[in-house]
Scaffold this motif. Structure first.
Motif, mmCIF file in Angstrom:
data_model
loop_
_atom_site.group_PDB
_atom_site.id
_atom_site.type_symbol
_atom_site.label_atom_id
_atom_site.label_comp_id
_atom_site.label_asym_id
_atom_site.label_seq_id
_atom_site.Cartn_x
_atom_site.Cartn_y
_atom_site.Cartn_z
ATOM 1 N N ARG A 24 0.824 -1.209 0.000
ATOM 2 C CA ARG A 24 0.000 0.000 0.000
ATOM 3 C C ARG A 24 0.863 1.266 0.000
ATOM 4 N N LYS A 34 8.819 -0.566 4.293
ATOM 5 C CA LYS A 34 8.009 0.521 4.864
ATOM 6 C C LYS A 34 8.492 0.916 6.253
ATOM 7 N N ASP A 115 4.535 -1.480 12.219
ATOM 8 C CA ASP A 115 3.985 -0.346 11.474
ATOM 9 C C ASP A 115 2.933 0.403 12.278
ATOM 10 N N ASP A 224 -2.101 2.838 12.593
ATOM 11 C CA ASP A 224 -1.358 1.898 11.743
ATOM 12 C C ASP A 224 -0.901 2.706 10.536
HETATM 13 MG MG MG Z 1 -0.364 -2.933 9.317
#
Ligand code: MG
Ligand code: GDD
Length: 335
Positions: A24, A34, A115, A224
């Motif tokens: 994403r 990420k 995350d 998140d």
């Molecule tokens: Mg997540």
């Protein structure tokens, strides 16, 4: 021993889940995982590690996608707790990742997603876990839209009676969702089959509810950071919570902070709105404006460009006069 120390539990370890492709957050996650995207001045992963007790024995990082990048980064920038990387050859999912990396965990141990940003008192969570004496304690955050999360139903004693991963809104049992930080007895790992992908949330949780899993309701902020919009919201929460450093504007720039400025940034004549991270060696040319955004190491924002609600990847170049609104861009050639 002081009342706020971990007492006999000082040998506590944590397992941090760092697999997942960060789909994403593409195209930036084609080049960096990420967890290394900086928010409020440092990589998301380091804000996560800030939640752990300072006297933690070690945090085992269960890595997968771009594990070499993570190992190199933590070696070059030692976190405040000792870390050890255990990479997996193939993505094993959340449960499989725990099994693969959890061989040497403490009893109990802390397990966390990498995350999520949160405001929480880890000692209060550990104390609740000790008092409830179940198989574990899952921190829970209250959110309006539960659909991207695991949702818990609780009884009067805060024991979790039901757990549904990513339910449709009409069947969600509550607004209390798995916040991504839990404490488990080591024996939980024995119940996870080895050598294959396992979802902790759907395959392992049902048996843990039977054994007694309790919820710990968080009161502070939580997010998140797995999508561009939520990542920028997480950055704002960290800054507002005083976890983004001084937030002073770069030398020669005007406008409104907070701005977290890396080393070697040049931004004379630029203007800023609130909530910006500038990585090391970023150049922001005169007349450019940046607000509510992350600009990663070595990126160049051309004269007069306008960047809002966006994530600019390492070494990316934004042309003079260009307008970026709610965009996520990487260096050309990387997606
Ligand atoms: Mg997540
Ligand atoms: N080692 C390893 N291997 N880690 C993984 C893997 C894997 O194959 N897949 C995912 N992870 C890591 C991710 O890096 C992340 O830190 C964590 O496990 C959760 O994965 P996400 O992909 O971010 O899941 P999610 O956000 O959709 O849902 C999870 O987090 C929510 C809270 O943010 C679930 O745990 C939900 O129940 C929870 O509400």
């Amino acid at each position: 021993m002081g009342s706020d120390s971990l007492g006999p539990m000082t040998a506590m370890k944590a397992l941090v889940l760092i697999g997942g492709f960060g789909t994403r957050l593409r195209p930036v996650t084609y080049t960096i995982p990420k967890q290394l995207i900086p928010i409020a001045g440092k990589p998301m992963l380091y804000h996560v590690l800030d939640l752990l007790p300072p006297d933690l024995e070690e945090a085992v990082l269960a890595t997968g996608y771009k594990s070499a990048e993570i190992a190199a980064y933590v070696a070059a920038h030692p976190p405040r707790v000792p870390v050890r990387c255990v990479p997996e050859a193939e993505p094993l999912g959340t449960g499989g990742g725990m099994k693969n990396a959890g061989a040497d965990m403490s009893d109990p141990f802390i397990c966390m997603n990498s995350d999520v940003i949160a405001e929480l008192d880890i000692h209060a969570v550990l104390e609740t876990n000790r008092r409830k004496a179940g198989v574990g304690t899952m921190t829970l955050a209250r959110v309006e839209d539960t659909s991207p999360y695991g949702v818990a139903a609780l009884d009067a004693d805060d024991r979790i009676t039901r757990f549904v991963e990513k339910p449709r809104p009409e069947v969600a049992p509550s607004h209390w969702i798995n916040a991504g930080l839990s404490v488990w007895r080591r024996s939980v790992l024995d119940g996870i089959p080895p050598g294959r992908p396992v979802s902790f949330e759907t395959e392992v949780m049902p048996s843990l509810l039977e054994r007694g899993t309790y919820g710990f309701r968080l009161g502070g902020f939580w997010e998140d950071a797995g999508t561009p919009a939520r990542l920028l919201r997480a950055q704002q929460l960290l800054f507002d919570g005083g976890r983004g450093g001084s937030g002073a504007l770069p030398v020669g720039a005007t406008g409104r902070g907070p701005v977290a400025t890396g080393t070697g940034v040049s931004a004379r004549g630029a203007t800023f709105g609130p909530y910006v991270t500038l990585g090391a060696g970023v150049t922001v040319e005169a007349g450019a404006h940046i607000e509510n955004s992350v600009v990663m190491d070595g990126a160049i924002i051309g004269a007069g460009a306008h960047v809002a609600g966006s994530i600019v990847g390492p070494s990316a170049r934004i042309a003079a006069g260009q307008r970026l609104d709610q965009a996520i861009v990487a260096e050309e050639g990387n997606g």
